[in-house]
Design a protein around this motif. Structure first.
Motif, short mmCIF file in Angstrom:
data_model
loop_
_atom_site.label_atom_id
_atom_site.label_comp_id
_atom_site.label_asym_id
_atom_site.label_seq_id
_atom_site.Cartn_x
_atom_site.Cartn_y
_atom_site.Cartn_z
N ALA A 291 79.35 58.57 -21.23
CA ALA A 291 78.14 57.87 -20.79
C ALA A 291 77.04 58.85 -20.46
O ALA A 291 77.26 59.86 -19.79
CB ALA A 291 78.44 57.01 -19.56
N ALA A 292 75.82 58.53 -20.90
CA ALA A 292 74.64 59.24 -20.43
C ALA A 292 74.40 58.84 -18.98
O ALA A 292 74.80 57.74 -18.56
CB ALA A 292 73.44 58.84 -21.28
N ASP A 293 73.73 59.70 -18.23
CA ASP A 293 73.47 59.35 -16.82
C ASP A 293 72.52 58.15 -16.70
O ASP A 293 72.36 57.58 -15.62
CB ASP A 293 72.96 60.57 -16.02
N THR A 294 71.94 57.74 -17.80
CA THR A 294 71.06 56.55 -17.82
C THR A 294 71.82 55.26 -18.14
O THR A 294 71.20 54.18 -18.19
CB THR A 294 70.00 56.71 -18.92
N ALA A 295 73.12 55.35 -18.39
CA ALA A 295 73.86 54.17 -18.85
C ALA A 295 73.95 53.12 -17.74
O ALA A 295 74.06 53.45 -16.56
CB ALA A 295 75.26 54.58 -19.31
N VAL A 296 73.91 51.87 -18.15
CA VAL A 296 74.04 50.74 -17.22
C VAL A 296 75.08 49.79 -17.79
O VAL A 296 74.95 49.33 -18.93
CB VAL A 296 72.69 49.98 -17.09
N PHE A 297 76.12 49.54 -17.00
CA PHE A 297 77.21 48.68 -17.45
C PHE A 297 77.20 47.39 -16.65
O PHE A 297 76.85 47.40 -15.46
CB PHE A 297 78.56 49.38 -17.23
N GLY A 298 77.62 46.31 -17.27
CA GLY A 298 77.73 45.07 -16.52
C GLY A 298 78.21 43.93 -17.39
O GLY A 298 78.21 44.03 -18.62
N GLN A 299 78.66 42.88 -16.73
CA GLN A 299 79.11 41.67 -17.41
C GLN A 299 78.29 40.51 -16.85
O GLN A 299 78.73 39.80 -15.94
CB GLN A 299 80.62 41.45 -17.15
N PRO A 300 77.07 40.31 -17.40
CA PRO A 300 76.16 39.32 -16.79
C PRO A 300 76.35 37.89 -17.29
O PRO A 300 75.49 37.03 -17.08
CB PRO A 300 74.78 39.86 -17.21
N GLU A 301 77.49 37.59 -17.92
CA GLU A 301 77.65 36.28 -18.56
C GLU A 301 77.50 35.11 -17.59
O GLU A 301 77.03 34.04 -17.99
CB GLU A 301 79.01 36.19 -19.28
N VAL A 302 77.93 35.31 -16.31
CA VAL A 302 77.80 34.17 -15.38
C VAL A 302 76.33 33.78 -15.18
O VAL A 302 76.04 32.65 -14.84
CB VAL A 302 78.44 34.42 -13.98
N ASN A 303 75.43 34.74 -15.41
CA ASN A 303 74.00 34.41 -15.31
C ASN A 303 73.57 33.46 -16.43
O ASN A 303 72.50 32.85 -16.36
CB ASN A 303 73.14 35.68 -15.39
N LEU A 304 74.39 33.36 -17.48
CA LEU A 304 74.07 32.49 -18.63
C LEU A 304 74.90 31.22 -18.61
O LEU A 304 74.88 30.43 -19.56
CB LEU A 304 74.36 33.25 -19.94
N GLY A 305 75.70 31.04 -17.57
CA GLY A 305 76.54 29.85 -17.49
C GLY A 305 77.81 29.95 -18.31
O GLY A 305 78.45 28.93 -18.62
N VAL A 306 78.20 31.16 -18.67
CA VAL A 306 79.47 31.35 -19.41
C VAL A 306 80.26 32.48 -18.76
O VAL A 306 79.95 32.92 -17.65
CB VAL A 306 79.22 31.63 -20.92
N ILE A 307 81.30 32.92 -19.44
CA ILE A 307 82.10 34.05 -18.97
C ILE A 307 82.18 35.08 -20.10
O ILE A 307 81.82 34.77 -21.24
CB ILE A 307 83.53 33.63 -18.53
#
Ligand code: CAA
Length: 258
Positions: free
Chosen positions: A122-138
Motif C-alpha cells: 500500500a502507498a501511504d495514500t491508500a484508503v481501504f473500506g467496505q462502504p456497501e452499507v451506505n448503499l443499502g447492500v453488503i
C-alpha cells in the motif's frame, strides 16, 4: 498482447502487470473489467514464463468499488442468474502469486479485489473500506469472509457495519496490508518484490501459495498434512536438487522451472 478496453496488460520480464484503466470512474469494477482481468491473468497463469502478477490502479484510485451505475437498476433475480461477481472466483483461484499495489481508494469491490491477491503493498495514500452499507447492500466480492480472516471478526464487523474508511497505517496495523511505502515508491517496490518472487522455482511458488490458501480454508491438522505432502513432492523437482546443491556450493541457484 491482446488489447483491452478497461485495463492495460503487459509483461515485464517474468511478471505480468495489470493496470486498471477507467480513470473517469475511479477504476470502478464493471463486468468488462472482471472479464478482462480474468482473461489475461488466467492466460499468464498457464504460461510458465510468468512467475508473478501485479495488479495496480492509478495514484488516485486502485478501485473505488464495483460499478454502482452498472448494478443500480438490476433485480435480485438478474444478479443471481448472471452470478454478477462470479467471475472473480477464477482470479482468486490463480496459482501464480499476485501482488496488489494499492494507491488511493480501495473501497468495496476494490478492497475485496486487493484481498483476493496474496500480498497487498500500500502507498501511504491508500484508503481501504467496505462502504456497501451506505448503499443499502453488503459486500458482494468476499469481504464478509476475507476481511474477517485478515483483520479478525471485531475489526471487520466495525468496518463493514459502519461503512467507514481506514488509512494505510491503520490497515497495516490491522494486518490487511503487507507493507506501507511512500506513494512515490509504490511501483518501484512492487517491481522489486514481484521480480524477486518471479525469480524462484515455479513449482515451489505454486506449492507455497496453495499451502497459504489452505491455511485460510482448512483445519490446522489438514493444513499441516497438506504442507508436508507439498514439501515432499518438491523433492522430485530438479529445482530442489539445484537449490540445495547451489547452497552447498555457495552460489545462487539456477532454477530451470522459472
Ligand atoms: N461505481 C461507479 N462509478 C463510480 C464509483 C463506483 N463504485 N466510484 C466512483 N465513481 C465515479 C463517480 O460517479 C464519478 O463519476 P462522474 O464524474 O460521472 O459523476 C467519478 O467516478 C469520480 O468520483 P467522485 O466525483 O465521487 O470523486 P470524489 O473524489 O468526490 O469521491 C469517492 C471519491 C469517495 C471514492 C467516491 O467516488 C465514492 O464514494 N465512490 C463509491 C465508493 C463505493 O461506495 N464503493 C462500493 C461500491 S459497491 C461494491 O463494491 C459492492 C461489492 O462489494 C462488490
Amino acid at each position: 498482447m491482446t488489447e483491452y478496453e478497461t485495463i492495460l496488460a503487459e509483461t515485464r520480464g517474468r511478471v505480468g502487470w495489470v493496470t486498471l484503466n477507467r480513470p473517469k470512474a475511479l477504476n470502478a469494477l464493471n463486468t468488462t473489467v472482471m472479464r478482462e482481468i480474468v482473461d489475461v491473468t488466467t492466460r499468464w497463469d498457464a504460461d510458465d514464463r510468468i512467475g508473478a502478477i501485479v495488479v495496480t490502479g492509478s495514484e488516485r484510485a486502485f478501485a473505488a468499488g464495483a460499478d454502482i451505475k452498472e448494478m443500480e437498476e438490476k433485480s435480485g433475480l438478474e444478479m443471481l442468474m448472471t452470478d454478477h461477481f462470479g467471475g472473480w472466483a477464477r482470479f482468486a483461484a490463480l496459482r501464480t502469486p499476485v501482488i496488489a499495489a494499492v494507491s488511493g481508494y480501495a473501497l468495496g469491490g476494490g478492497c475485496e479485489l486487493a484481498m483476493m491477491c496474496d500480498i497487498i503493498l500500500a502507498a501511504d495514500t491508500a484508503v481501504f473500506g467496505q462502504p456497501e452499507v451506505n448503499l443499502g447492500v453488503i459486500p458482494g466480492m468476499g469481504a464478509t469472509q476475507r476481511l474477517v480472516r485478515a483483520v479478525g471478526p471485531y475489526k471487520a464487523a466495525e468496518l463493514i457495519l459502519s461503512g467507514r474508511n481506514m488509512g494505510a497505517d491503520e490497515a497495516e496495523r490491522a494486518g490487511l496490508v503487507s507493507r506501507v511505502v511512500p506513494a512515490s515508491d509504490l511501483l518501484a517496490e512492487a517491481t522489486a518484490l514481484s521480480d524477486q518472487i518471479a525469480s524462484k522455482s515455479l513449482p515451489s511458488l505454486y506449492a507455497a501459495k496453495a499451502a497459504l490458501d489452505a491455511a485460510q480454508e482448512t483445519s490446522l491438522a489438514e493444513g499441516l498434512r497438506f504442507e508436508r505432502q507439498a514439501f515432499a513432492a518438491l523433492f522430485d523437482t530438479v529445482d530442489q536438487k539445484e537449490g540445495m546443491r547451489a547452497f552447498r556450493e555457495k552460489r545462487s541457484a539456477e532454477f530451470q522451472n522459472r
